[in-house]
Design an enzyme around this catalytic site. Sequence first.
Site, PDB file in Angstrom:
ATOM      1  N   TYR A  47     -37.387 -19.663  19.521  1.00 42.93           N
ATOM      2  CA  TYR A  47     -36.793 -20.355  18.374  1.00 42.93           C
ATOM      3  C   TYR A  47     -37.298 -21.795  18.303  1.00 42.93           C
ATOM      4  O   TYR A  47     -36.860 -22.672  19.055  1.00 42.93           O
ATOM      5  CB  TYR A  47     -35.270 -20.339  18.444  1.00 42.93           C
ATOM      6  CG  TYR A  47     -34.654 -18.960  18.548  1.00 42.93           C
ATOM      7  CD1 TYR A  47     -35.301 -17.833  18.054  1.00 42.93           C
ATOM      8  CD2 TYR A  47     -33.407 -18.782  19.157  1.00 42.93           C
ATOM      9  CE1 TYR A  47     -34.736 -16.573  18.159  1.00 42.93           C
ATOM     10  CE2 TYR A  47     -32.827 -17.524  19.255  1.00 42.93           C
ATOM     11  CZ  TYR A  47     -33.501 -16.427  18.764  1.00 42.93           C
ATOM     12  OH  TYR A  47     -32.940 -15.165  18.875  1.00 42.93           O
ATOM     13  N   HIS A 131     -36.559 -10.344  25.575  1.00 40.64           N
ATOM     14  CA  HIS A 131     -36.589 -10.623  24.145  1.00 40.64           C
ATOM     15  C   HIS A 131     -37.660  -9.798  23.429  1.00 40.64           C
ATOM     16  O   HIS A 131     -38.856  -9.974  23.685  1.00 40.64           O
ATOM     17  CB  HIS A 131     -36.855 -12.116  23.927  1.00 40.64           C
ATOM     18  CG  HIS A 131     -36.499 -12.604  22.562  1.00 40.64           C
ATOM     19  ND1 HIS A 131     -36.785 -13.883  22.133  1.00 40.64           N
ATOM     20  CD2 HIS A 131     -35.869 -12.000  21.525  1.00 40.64           C
ATOM     21  CE1 HIS A 131     -36.349 -14.035  20.892  1.00 40.64           C
ATOM     22  NE2 HIS A 131     -35.799 -12.902  20.502  1.00 40.64           N
TER      23      HIS A 131
END
Length: 314
Positions: A47, A131
């Site tokens: 992010y 992830h």
Amino acid sequence: MSIPRGLGFGAAAIANLYTEVTDEQAHQAVSAAWQRGIRYYDTAPHYGLGLSERRLGAVLRELPREEYTVSTKVGRRLEPSDAGGDDLAHGFAVPATHRRVWDFSEDGVRRTLEASLERLGLDRVDVVYLHDPDDHAEQAFREGYPALEKLRSEGVVGAIGAGMNQAEMLTRFVRDTDVDAVLCAGRYTMLDQSALAELLPAAVERGVSVVIGGAFNSGLLADPKPGATYNYAEAPGELLHKAVRMKEIARRHGITLRAAALAFCVAHPAVASVLVGARSAAEVHDCVDQFATPVPAAFWQELRETGLLVTEEP
């Protein structure tokens, strides 16, 4: 270690997801989440090339450490880059100071987590997820997952799991490993119940906590209108029409579609937390208010009678 039940804060939006957010706006958003009682915060190196972790940590490290739960992710290792330009190709309006390297090796997992702790300014995180291992299943199961097991046994992290935008591989993690939690984004919503087929029942059976991300399917269920996004692309006309009808029914029952979308996710017994990605204090306050709004049973009944909802959940 358990994930706090209820509403959680997803920290992708404060990392300039699509559009810029100032440091002050990000700080206010996280602070508002704390003030409104949110105690679970999720982030990732992906992010904003670490910006999410830095901004989230700036607030969290000033708060009582034992009172909140924070999760981050491994699998994308950040390496310095002098290529220049921005990161908008990956969805973040930040300078491309680093590049992402897929790495689910034990060394990669440990190095990625160490870098995350440095950015967060914390000595530990509570939950670590693999992830998006979609295209890296073999390495994720053979090396990444055992690496997380080691970190858990060493007491470096309290809980481990995987976070993905699909339900099928998450079901495999639940059934074939000893994960504590999985983060499922966009696959258990009022428009997509694919996680209901196998993932959620398996999680209940195995005692695994499910965190739901993407409750609004990236925007369509928050504000259905022409140009609204569904799974990060412009919503197809058929789905837009369906969401607009849902919104009209919600209005007749005295609630918002946002309130219904959040209530739908959290009602399943497998679900521990629903993440909301807020980029401002005002958005945080709205999400908390919507989450606290009771949704009448008659609303769900009308959705079923009109064929807009085909499951008996919630």
